[in-house]
Design an enzyme around this catalytic site. Structure first.
Site: not given
Ligand code: ARG
Length: 464
Positions: A162, A283, A289, A296
């Site tokens: 979980h 970024s 970043k 991804e």
């Protein structure tokens, strides 16, 4: 009205007007099926060789066809071949070029075959080569995972259920879970190859042909296990493409799960791993970043591959026998599924070995989460307490730890004894993270020596 003979089409004889220009473009597949050219030529050479052997072509005709086709292949590979949309597809482009080059003999190549068995053969030959390339890349990825798992056999991290800290595991063990998924994918890929490796050549349009063809011979020349058994099925079956896409979907599903974990682990909140800069991007607005773009994108590409599987299933649903033009729609989804799988595997196979674990941070996360609570419960059971009661006792100890901001292993013996008087000094052997993972010492368990044994066995299996 233009003369249909002007269109240079293979079926001009029956028609009284030329194909509408839009319809010609709409029905053409050459812009994408030219990708099959090498395999189309391979199939044609096998077919012509067989025709010569059974006496339908002379040896001279065969040699002229062979020479012409290999010249055309060179032009295609050099990029000098002129593709024509008016000639609809790869098959008719190659045949027309052959006739232009060697004259009337070129027109004999299509004796005893149809584009229906031709294209069915071409896609199988093409996909078989792609499967072999994919298999090599999949094995490279598996080896990379095994190497990393071995390096990380002793690294402790929290295991989750979980997405909540559950029990400590070794990082190597977690990586071997990914490996197992890929082992099943590899076996699905092998299955797909086995079933596609039958030769449809000779089925002709749908019913077979009146020429004395030798299907066994063409099957052997093309490296197929044998000829397909039913001509109607041969020209209409696209199961192998569906099966490949099913393999691709499951593989990408697995890779998306690993991607998701990598993405989480690189975040400041988890801080479990470092991904080398060359696999990340920054970024344009936020200077701090470093984004895990590669995982991804792999996660995102699962969507298009799933789409291709559904496209092919839907394409074949309710299709009556035998060949229908619908089948021309099989190529783009299949091609894209192959390209996507190859790119994703390459990205992963390059990236996985470069991952650096942040051992302190992983360990701290395992320690913070009361991950050895089950070990304490098992300890109490070994001291004669029924499991349900021990669960209750440990629950109270955890509540105390939360209030005092202390892990179980950081409590004193006296503190622990408030919850049960069977607890003795040996309790600390099971409360440490190392003790916890080492105790799960059986096949498939997380103990470091089990991880090392599993890596060794997996390497042996891979090298077979
Ligand atoms: N371009 C066609 C395809 O991809 C080749 C077979 C065409 N056969 C036909 N009868 N129109 O399926």
């Amino acid at each position: 009205m233009s003369d249909p003979k002007d269109t240079n089409q293979a079926w001009g004889g029956r028609f009284s007007e030329a194909t509408d220009a839009f319809v010609a473009r709409f029905t053409a597949s050459v812009n994408f099926d030219q990708r099959l050219a090498r395999h189309d030529i391979q199939g044609s050479i096998a077919h012509a060789t067989m025709l010569a052997k059974v006496g339908v072509l002379t040896d001279e005709e065969l040699h002229s066809i062979q020479a012409g086709l290999s010249e055309i292949l060179t032009e295609i590979e050099d990029g000098t071949f002129e593709w024509s949309v008016a000639l609809e597809d790869v098959h008719m482009n190659v045949e027309a070029a052959l006739t232009a080059q060697i004259g009337i003999t070129g027109k004999k190549l299509h004796t005893g075959r149809s584009r229906n068995d031709q294209v069915a053969t071409d896609i199988r030959l093409w996909l078989r080569d792609e499967i072999d390339a994919i298999s090599t890349e999949l094995i490279r990825l598996q080896q990379g995972i095994l190497d990393l798992a071995e390096r990380e056999a002793d690294t402790i991290m929290p295991g989750f259920t979980h997405l909540q800290t559950a029990q400590p595991v070794t990082f190597g063990h977690h990586l071997l879970a990914w490996f197992e998924m890929l082992v099943r994918d590899q076996s699905r890929l092998e299955d797909c190859r086995k079933r596609l490796n039958q030769s449809p050549l000779g089925a002709a349009a749908l019913a077979g042909t009146t020429y004395p063809i030798d299907r066994q011979m063409t099957a052997e020349l093309l490296g197929f296990d044998g000829p397909t058994r039913n001509s109607l099925d041969s020209v209409s079956d696209r199961d192998f493409a569906i099966e490949f896409c099913a393999f691709a979907s499951i593989l990408l599903t697995h890779m998306s799960r690993a991607s998701e974990e990598l993405i989480l682990w690189t975040s400041a909140q988890f801080n479990f791993i470092e991904m080398p800069d060359r696999f990340c991007t920054g970024s344009s607005i936020m200077p701090q970043k470093k984004n895990p773009d590669v995982p991804e994108l792999v996660r995102g590409k699962t969507g298009r591959v799933n789409g291709h599987l559904i496209a092919l299933l839907t394409l074949m649903k309710s299709q009556p026998l035998a060949y229908n033009k619908d089948n021309q729609e099989d190529k783009e989804p299949l091609f894209d599924a192959v390209d996507t799988v190859k790119d994703c595997l390459r990205a992963f196979a390059d990236m996985i070995p470069a991952i650096q674990s942040k051992k302190d941070s992983m360990r701290e996360a395992a320690r913070r989460g009361f991950s050895t609570a089950t070990d304490l419960a098992d300890y109490l059971v070994r001291k004669g307490i029924p499991f349900r009661d021990s669960h209750e006792i440990v629950g109270k100890s955890v509540a105390y730890g939360l209030a005092e901001n202390k892990d179980l292993s950081e409590m004193t013996l006296e503190e622990l004894q408030q919850f049960s008087n069977v607890i003795e000094g040996d309790v600390f052997d099971v409360l440490t993270l190392e003790g916890s993972v080492a105790a799960r010492d059986h096949i498939g368990g997380t103990a470091p020596n089990q991880v090392r044994a599993a890596v060794k066995a997996a390497r042996e299996a891979l090298s077979k």
